[in-house]
Design a protein around this motif. Structure first.
Motif, PDB file in Angstrom:
ATOM      1  N   SER A  18       0.658  -1.340   0.093  1.00 11.77           N
ATOM      2  CA  SER A  18      -0.128   0.123   0.159  1.00 11.77           C
ATOM      3  C   SER A  18       0.719   0.540   0.109  1.00 11.77           C
ATOM      4  O   SER A  18       2.604   1.280   0.447  1.00 11.77           O
ATOM      5  N   SER A  19       0.082   2.318  -0.220  1.00 11.71           N
ATOM      6  CA  SER A  19       0.599   3.443  -0.192  1.00 11.71           C
ATOM      7  C   SER A  19       1.603   3.915   1.279  1.00 11.71           C
ATOM      8  O   SER A  19       0.982   3.984   1.527  1.00 11.71           O
TER       9      SER A  19
ATOM     10  N   LEU B  23      -4.017  12.287  -3.127  1.00 14.39           N
ATOM     11  CA  LEU B  23      -3.326  11.466  -2.354  1.00 14.39           C
ATOM     12  C   LEU B  23      -3.235  10.317  -3.106  1.00 14.39           C
ATOM     13  O   LEU B  23      -4.148   9.635  -2.983  1.00 14.39           O
ATOM     14  N   PRO B  24      -2.279   8.986  -2.857  1.00 15.15           N
ATOM     15  CA  PRO B  24      -2.859   7.355  -2.945  1.00 15.15           C
ATOM     16  C   PRO B  24      -2.955   7.095  -2.010  1.00 15.15           C
ATOM     17  O   PRO B  24      -2.631   7.433  -0.892  1.00 15.15           O
ATOM     18  N   VAL B  25      -4.351   6.634  -2.537  1.00 19.12           N
ATOM     19  CA  VAL B  25      -4.528   5.544  -1.087  1.00 19.12           C
ATOM     20  C   VAL B  25      -3.733   4.619  -0.003  1.00 19.12           C
ATOM     21  O   VAL B  25      -3.110   4.051  -0.457  1.00 19.12           O
ATOM     22  N   ASN B  26      -4.150   4.507   1.519  1.00 19.52           N
ATOM     23  CA  ASN B  26      -3.673   4.168   2.148  1.00 19.52           C
ATOM     24  C   ASN B  26      -4.679   3.804   2.915  1.00 19.52           C
ATOM     25  O   ASN B  26      -5.258   5.190   3.603  1.00 19.52           O
TER      26      ASN B  26
ATOM     27  N   LEU C  46     -10.626   0.977  -2.471  1.00 17.68           N
ATOM     28  CA  LEU C  46     -11.009   2.499  -1.498  1.00 17.68           C
ATOM     29  C   LEU C  46     -10.552   2.755  -0.785  1.00 17.68           C
ATOM     30  O   LEU C  46     -10.003   3.912   0.022  1.00 17.68           O
ATOM     31  N   LEU C  47     -11.055   1.100   0.218  1.00 20.02           N
ATOM     32  CA  LEU C  47     -10.796   1.767   1.725  1.00 20.02           C
ATOM     33  C   LEU C  47      -9.258   1.081   2.157  1.00 20.02           C
ATOM     34  O   LEU C  47      -8.847   1.443   3.804  1.00 20.02           O
TER      35      LEU C  47
ATOM     36  N   VAL D  10      -5.663   4.195  -7.106  1.00 18.63           N
ATOM     37  CA  VAL D  10      -6.518   4.558  -5.936  1.00 18.63           C
ATOM     38  C   VAL D  10      -5.917   6.155  -5.568  1.00 18.63           C
ATOM     39  O   VAL D  10      -5.550   5.718  -4.413  1.00 18.63           O
ATOM     40  N   LEU D  11      -6.609   6.817  -6.127  1.00 16.57           N
ATOM     41  CA  LEU D  11      -6.656   8.542  -5.166  1.00 16.57           C
ATOM     42  C   LEU D  11      -7.666   8.880  -4.178  1.00 16.57           C
ATOM     43  O   LEU D  11      -8.686   9.105  -4.937  1.00 16.57           O
TER      44      LEU D  11
END
Length: 619
Positions: free
Chosen positions: A347-348, A470-473, A454-455, A465-466
């Motif tokens: 993950s980001s 920002l990239p989702v984490n 998304l979660l 996925v932003l």
């Protein structure tokens, strides 16, 4: 990859490196508790030194009374020394046990914390792939199996490395023949201990694996007992559980057989060695042996070495007993490492920087409290306050007087696969703040997977996925998004406790307001204790609609900017569904709302429809 029991055994038989890795991991954990282990070992060594003093005092007293015929008054000092030694040994035994327990307790707490942290890192999607009973067995029973390794085996290993050598050094000047007997027979105990114990780690691994499987199977059947009884399969499953329990019993007995076998062998060798010392000393006192110091040996010297003989082998025998704690710890370490080494989906690592919302007419940007934070967009975007006090993200292309609301959620060519199975392919999607989205598609189309991305529960195989640029984490998602799954989980406790789950520090009035807004008070008012009424695990005693209202009250209390709902009206009748949808419309009128649903009534209420078909976006 999760191995079957047969595969697990074959793997260990062929790959001894795994066992070495488990041993290295245990050694690494031991560094954190080195101090209490050393203190426990020092107390054990001090106890052994007390045994030497005790044997010397007893031998002196008996020699003085039986042979030298000294008066009792002259033996006051030796008796006082003997009493002092007894007290000292008692204190040493207490400290040995206390510090050993402290070492084991620290390791258990540390490993459990690491497991909990790992569960959080892996996330719900990865955890659901394993049986909950198995995870519970690893976290409880198998972590507990580590305790004796650190509280008993490691200190005893240090004691064996020091105390027998001290005893041999003390005995040699008194009777070098007995010292040689100790020197020759002593190493036989650990040698045979290692030989017998070779299969102990393997047997313990099989036992732990069987226990984990049994725990998982039993918990799954217990949770599905209603379904089993409805289909008439309860008796059959009871038979299966009995078979699994019998298998676990057989593996437990295999471990015990090894333990009893090793104990018998070690007792045999120590008994033979003690017998050799007794025969030599006894024949020497009778004048029947003329080898070594037997001719000049006194009763006191004979009693001293004879009393020390069983005590010399006691640390070695104790180490042999504790060797099975090592085997059990190796088996437990394998199961624990299987979780700790499990790869979490990447993950980001982007930081989730928060800024306060701005209120129109508030140029200083005064924060509106901890409820007023969203993720900060990239520097290329501008920030402005909207008329309702929310933070709006403005694209750089905006011109003076013409403000464009930037996308809040963005999927850029996102694909997701599980091994060879492709779930999502080439998803390009933009959702602006405040939109009401119906996410539709047949079962298996990828709706839940898209929500999981998304979660931050899962990471995309390709694409990004932003969230607010920002990239989702998972950290950002947890702050900006509130989510209710298909089956909202209700914990054992009061209704109020379940609502306050998202914000335990929320005031009582805020919880009441959330309950009223979500319609919880409509049914809680009829319960004996209102919001303080205890409810059972998984919402036992409540209807499906009531459970969903409690879940919506949680979301409302969190006051997130983005709301995700997964099949909120599933299994509800028409009346309860209409009530629930009215509550959703009222609660989240000013939020970004995404609902995954097949229900036409839900889809009709949304202002935008996004359809998935076989993992692809079709509208």
């Amino acid at each position: 990859m999760q191995l079957t029991e047969t595969e697990n055994q074959a793997y260990f038989d062929k790959h001894k490196a795994r066992e070495k890795a488990c041993a290295a991991w245990l050694k690494q954990q031991g560094k954190a508790v080195r101090k209490p282990v050393l203190l426990a070992a020092a107390a054990g060594i001090a106890n052994g030194l007390g045994v030497i003093g005790q044997s010397a005092a007893l031998a002196f007293i008996l020699q003085a009374v039986i042979i030298d015929k000294l008066p009792w008054t002259s033996l006051i000092t030796p008796f006082m020394v003997l009493a002092a030694v007894f007290i000292l040994r008692s204190v040493c035994v207490y400290l040995h046990q206390t510090w050993g327990f402290e070492a084991g307790a620290q390791v258990r707490a540390s490993v459990r914390q690491r497991l909990f942290d790992r569960f959080l890192t892996l996330g719900p999607a990865a955890i659901k792939q394993r049986q909950s009973g198995e995870l519970a067995a690893v976290t409880l029973e198998q972590v507990d199996a580590l305790e004796n390794y650190f509280s008993r085996y490691l200190p005893q290993q240090m004691i064996v490395g020091v105390l027998p050598l001290i005893m041999i050094g003390v005995v040699m000047p008194v009777n070098w023949v007995v010292g040689l007997i100790f020197l020759v027979t002593g190493p036989l105990v650990p040698v045979f201990m290692a030989l017998v114990g070779m299969g102990a780690a393997s047997a313990n691994r099989s036992q732990f694996l069987a226990m984990a499987r049994m725990s998982g199977y039993f918990l799954d059947r217990l949770q599905g007992l209603e379904t089993l009884k409805l289909f008439g399969q309860a008796t059959r499953e009871l038979t299966n559980i009995n078979k699994i329990a019998d298998g676990f019993r057989e593996k437990t007995m295999a471990v015990l057989r090894i333990a009893f076998l090793s104990s018998a062998i070690l007792e045999f060798f120590s008994a033979v060695a003690v017998a050799l010392v007794a025969v030599y000393v006894g024949l020497g006192l009778l004048g029947l042996v003329h080898f070594g110091p037997a001719e000049q040996i006194s009763l006191g010297e004979s009693l001293f070495v004879l009393l020390l003989a069983p005590e010399f082998f006691m640390p070695l025998r104790q180490l042999a007993i504790n060797y099975h704690d090592r085997a059990a710890a190796l088996g437990a370490a394998d199961a624990i490492l299987a979780i700790l080494e499990q790869d979490a989906e990447a993950s980001s690592d982007s930081d989730c920087t928060l800024v306060p919302k701005l209120q129109l007419g508030n140029p200083e940007g005064e924060a509106l409290g901890n409820r007023s934070c969203v993720a900060l967009p990239p520097a290329s975007m501008q920030v402005a306050a909207s008329r309702d006090g929310k933070l709006e993200l403005l694209s750089p292309s905006s011109q003076a007087g013409v403000w464009e609301l930037a996308n809040l959620i963005e999927f850029n060519n996102v694909s997701k696969s599980y091994g060879k199975r492709q779930v999502l392919t080439g998803i390009n999607l933009r959702i602006a703040a405040g939109e009401k989205i119906a996410l539709v598609g047949e079962s298996g189309a990828g709706k839940t997977t898209l929500l999981n991305l998304l979660l931050g529960f899962e990471a995309s195989t390709e694409g990004r996925v932003l969230l607010n640029g920002l990239p989702v984490n998972r950290e950002c998602a947890a702050k900006a998004i509130a989510w209710v799954g298909q089956n909202a989980y209700i914990f054992h406790g009061t209704i109020k406790d379940n609502i306050a789950l998202t914000d335990p520090d929320a005031s009582e009035q805020r919880v009441i307001d959330a309950a009223q807004a979500a319609g919880v008070t409509e049914f809680s008012a009829q319960l004996p204790e209102g919001l303080l009424t205890p409810i059972g695990e998984r919402g036992y005693g409540l209807s499906g609609g009531q459970v969903q209202r409690i879940a919506l009250a949680r979301v409302f209390l969190k006051n997130a900017d983005i709301i995700l709902l997964d099949e909120p009206t599933a299994n509800l009748d028409a009346a309860n569904k209409a009530l629930l949808l009215d509550v959703i419309d009222r609660l989240f009128a000013d939020k970004t709302l995404i609902i995954a649903s097949h229900d036409p009534d839900v889809i009709q209420r949304m202002n935008r429809r996004i359809a998935l078909q076989q993992g692809r976006l079709v509208s």
